[in-house]
Design a protein around this motif. Structure first.
Motif, mmCIF file in Angstrom:
data_model
loop_
_atom_site.group_PDB
_atom_site.id
_atom_site.type_symbol
_atom_site.label_atom_id
_atom_site.label_comp_id
_atom_site.label_asym_id
_atom_site.label_seq_id
_atom_site.Cartn_x
_atom_site.Cartn_y
_atom_site.Cartn_z
ATOM 1 N N TYR A 96 68.350 -8.473 56.351
ATOM 2 C CA TYR A 96 69.179 -7.495 57.067
ATOM 3 C C TYR A 96 70.674 -7.678 56.809
ATOM 4 C CZ TYR A 96 65.446 -5.124 59.515
ATOM 5 O OH TYR A 96 64.348 -4.347 59.804
ATOM 6 N N ILE A 153 71.629 -4.838 54.616
ATOM 7 C CA ILE A 153 71.794 -3.579 55.338
ATOM 8 C C ILE A 153 73.152 -3.550 56.028
ATOM 9 C CG2 ILE A 153 70.892 -2.154 57.220
ATOM 10 C CD1 ILE A 153 68.116 -3.175 56.577
ATOM 11 N N ASN A 154 73.550 -4.689 56.562
ATOM 12 C CA ASN A 154 74.835 -4.776 57.258
ATOM 13 C C ASN A 154 76.021 -4.625 56.307
ATOM 14 O OD1 ASN A 154 76.249 -5.111 59.727
ATOM 15 N ND2 ASN A 154 76.733 -7.213 59.169
ATOM 16 N N PHE A 163 74.558 0.282 61.516
ATOM 17 C CA PHE A 163 73.651 -0.857 61.386
ATOM 18 C C PHE A 163 72.604 -0.835 62.495
ATOM 19 C CE2 PHE A 163 72.689 -5.322 62.542
ATOM 20 C CZ PHE A 163 71.978 -5.669 61.405
ATOM 21 N N MET A 200 69.939 1.622 61.769
ATOM 22 C CA MET A 200 68.980 1.170 60.762
ATOM 23 C C MET A 200 68.019 0.130 61.335
ATOM 24 S SD MET A 200 69.456 2.958 58.164
ATOM 25 C CE MET A 200 70.707 4.183 57.775
ATOM 26 N N THR A 219 63.962 0.799 61.434
ATOM 27 C CA THR A 219 63.016 -0.041 60.710
ATOM 28 C C THR A 219 62.112 -0.827 61.651
ATOM 29 O OG1 THR A 219 64.747 -1.746 60.507
ATOM 30 C CG2 THR A 219 64.473 -0.229 58.669
ATOM 31 N N VAL A 226 68.082 -1.609 49.838
ATOM 32 C CA VAL A 226 68.217 -1.120 51.212
ATOM 33 C C VAL A 226 67.551 0.245 51.352
ATOM 34 C CG1 VAL A 226 69.862 -0.314 52.954
ATOM 35 C CG2 VAL A 226 70.303 -2.440 51.708
ATOM 36 N N TYR A 227 67.801 1.128 50.394
ATOM 37 C CA TYR A 227 67.216 2.468 50.430
ATOM 38 C C TYR A 227 65.680 2.382 50.489
ATOM 39 C CZ TYR A 227 65.668 7.060 48.826
ATOM 40 O OH TYR A 227 65.032 8.264 48.724
ATOM 41 N N VAL A 273 64.321 0.936 53.862
ATOM 42 C CA VAL A 273 64.397 1.893 54.976
ATOM 43 C C VAL A 273 63.372 3.008 54.803
ATOM 44 C CG1 VAL A 273 65.862 3.577 56.149
ATOM 45 C CG2 VAL A 273 66.816 1.374 55.449
#
Length: 575
Positions: free
Chosen positions: A358, A361-362, A370, A373, A377, A418-419, A422
């Protein structure tokens, strides 16, 4: 959540004091005579000790005037007299305890001299002692503080937690509630009915208060952001086991080197899934982490539990005395967290990042983004594709400003990871295992198998087009030490018309550099042309279009060598 907190709080003793932290403690020492008269004899400065929390008897109050239910409070170093007046005021409210009288200004001046020259960041508690005894060592003070707190529960009502008819108040151990804005509370500004928003009895309040203090001491983090993990289960014996597990991990500061495998086995017995029983002894040797934090990731253990246990995740933002819920995720099962770990493993097997967690993602989504997301998830809640791609492109475009000097394939690989994470976790997309790619043809199949990307021709075509464009840019860099074709990409803000127009320009430049005659280039260009020119204009944002294009540019940094694999294409190797 509140009921889960209450059940957790029932596992602990419930002392009347609150936990508090400080650097120093200022003690006003009083002497009691035979008839109970108190005389100030000394003022001392000592080191704060957590072992003395029960002696300090610090207990926060609902209001700030005074701010505590006991004559122990944080010292206001800017206005010491105010702190002393509050100390005297709260002591007068207590029944059956010695009453004190001091010259406030004289005492304030002495304290000011004691702390003068210390660091401004030093924090102080101020409290009182009688004949060498702290107030927490005096039964009359413990009873008086408890009675004062209970006295604030004066309304008859149904407790919103236990459902019993009791004396209730409009309070929670969280500063979430607002009673100063119309529309936020029952009855507008009428304080006499405000308790109906959150009626809670004294017993439930105390259980939740203790539960919060205990869980907050675990200090679990997700990508550097603290959260409270609130466990819940139907069987109290399982909750007791979780309590012992949390305490053991906390005692060892989540340090893997300090954990005893045999003891860990005993703590986890009965909690983990049957197929994971053998994992207990190897969990420390084969530990995965997804939180982005060093040390033992509590999620890696939680993911192995049976689904008889659920978790609530609470992210709180604190600003002075105010608290706001940034994110609350309820009813998350261990199997869901286990699924997140499986997707993490799939992403890493693709080879686009070394380790996914994560923290990545951040890097692309801060604060509200964030939290959105994380919620999506953890819960499998769909995220708008345009929002996801726009967020990723905001960071990629910043890096793209330096693309003529350096290429940041790593950043784009992280964005693609990340894409995919998610999209897979929020849509339940299938994950086809990747293979060791040996040829361009295998790369085409690999892209087609990428979840959410290969299923739509225009996305697939844009990825390949970005891949070929990056090849051209690298050829320009080798020959000219610059990349003039970058200007054609419009800072990665191309619309569909710009992309279609770019296709013949890309071919022209490849021909100028005598690269178009290579079999691999022709093959790649043909695949792009056939795919994009036969696709109808997609209903996609500029951010989406350019994200897939940029993803292809990033993938060139990983799989560009497939363009001229002599063994597979039987052609010259270009340098």
């Amino acid at each position: 959540m509140l009921r889960a907190l209450k059940e957790w709080g029932e596992l602990f003793e419930r002392p009347i004091y609150d936990k508090v932290k400080a650097d120093k403690v200022i003690v006003l020492e009083f002497e009691l005579d035979n008839v109970g008269n108190a005389t100030l004899k000394d003022i001392s400065l000592e080191e704060f000790s957590e072992d003395k929390l029960n002696k300090y008897l610090y207990r926060r109050a609902k209001s700030s005037n005074p701010p505590t239910y006991s004559p122990t409070l944080r010292l206001n170093t800017e206005d010491i007299s105010k702190s002393l007046n509050n100390l005297i005021k709260v002591n007068r409210k207590l029944r059956g305890v010695p009453q004190i009288s001091i010259d406030v200004e004289t005492v304030a001046e002495r304290i000011r001299g004691m702390i003068e020259g210390t660091e401004k960041s030093t924090s102080y508690l101020i409290t009182i002692r009688f004949n060498g005894k702290y107030i927490g060592e005096m039964p009359e003070y413990i009873k008086a503080v408890g009675d004062l707190i209970k006295g604030s529960y004066e309304k008859n009502g149904i407790c919103s937690i236990c459902g019993e008819e009791k004396k209730v108040a409009e309070d929670l151990p969280f500063n979430f509630l607002t009673y100063d804005k119309p529309g936020y509370i029952v009855g507008g500004f009428r304080e006499d009915v405000a308790y109906k928003n959150s009626p809670i009895c004294f017993d439930c309040y105390e259980k939740i208060r203790i539960a919060r203090q205990n869980l907050e001491s675990a200090t679990f983090k997700l990508a550097g952001t603290e959260y409270m993990l609130i466990p819940e289960t139907l069987k109290k014996e399982n909750l007791q086991k979780l309590k012992e597990l949390f305490e053991y991990l906390r005692e060892n500061n989540l340090n893997l080197d300090n954990l005893d495998k045999v003891h860990l086995y005993d703590l986890l017995e009965g909690l983990v899934r049957e197929e994971d029983k053998n994992l207990i002894f190897s969990i420390l040797d084969n530990l995965q982490e997804i939180s982005g934090e060093r040390g033992l990731d509590i999620l890696s253990i939680f993911s192995r539990f049976k689904d008889i246990i659920i978790a609530h995740f609470l992210f709180i933002k604190r600003e002075q005395s105010r608290e706001a819920i940034e994110l609350y995720i309820s009813d998350v099962f261990p199997s869901r967290i286990d699924y997140l770990f499986k997707v993490k493993g799939f992403i890493e097997e693709l080879g686009i990042v070394g380790n996914f967690d994560y923290r990545l993602i951040n890097e692309f989504f801060k604060e509200k983004g964030f939290y959105q997301m994380v919620e999506a998830t953890f819960w499998g809640k769909r995220v708008e594709n345009a929002f996801l791609c726009d967020g990723l492109m905001n960071v990629i475009r910043e890096s793209f400003k330096e693309w003529d000097k350096r290429t940041d394939y790593k950043l784009i690989g992280e964005a693609l990871a990340v894409y995919l994470f998610v999209r897979i976790t929020t849509e339940g997309l299938s994950m086809q295992q990747s293979q060791n790619l040996q040829s361009l043809e295998e790369f085409f199949v690999w892209v087609k198998n990428l979840p959410s990307i290969g299923s739509e021709d225009w996305k697939y075509g844009l990825v390949l087009m970005g891949f070929l464009t990056e090849y051209l840019l690298e050829e320009q860099r080798k020959e000219r030490k610059s990349k003039p074709f970058l200007k054609k990409l419009k800072s990665l803000k191309m619309d569909w018309g710009d992309i279609i127009k770019l296709l013949p320009e890309l071919r022209q430049k490849l021909e100028e550099y005598e690269a178009f005659d290579y079999q691999s280039v022709k093959m790649l260009f043909g695949e792009i042309s056939q795919t994009l020119l036969q696709s109808t204009k997609p209903k996609a944002s500029v951010g989406e279009l350019n994200f897939y294009f940029a993803s292809g540019m990033g993938l060139y940094g990983i799989y560009g060598g497939l363009m001229f694999n002599r063994k597979q294409t039987n052609e010259e190797v270009e340098e």
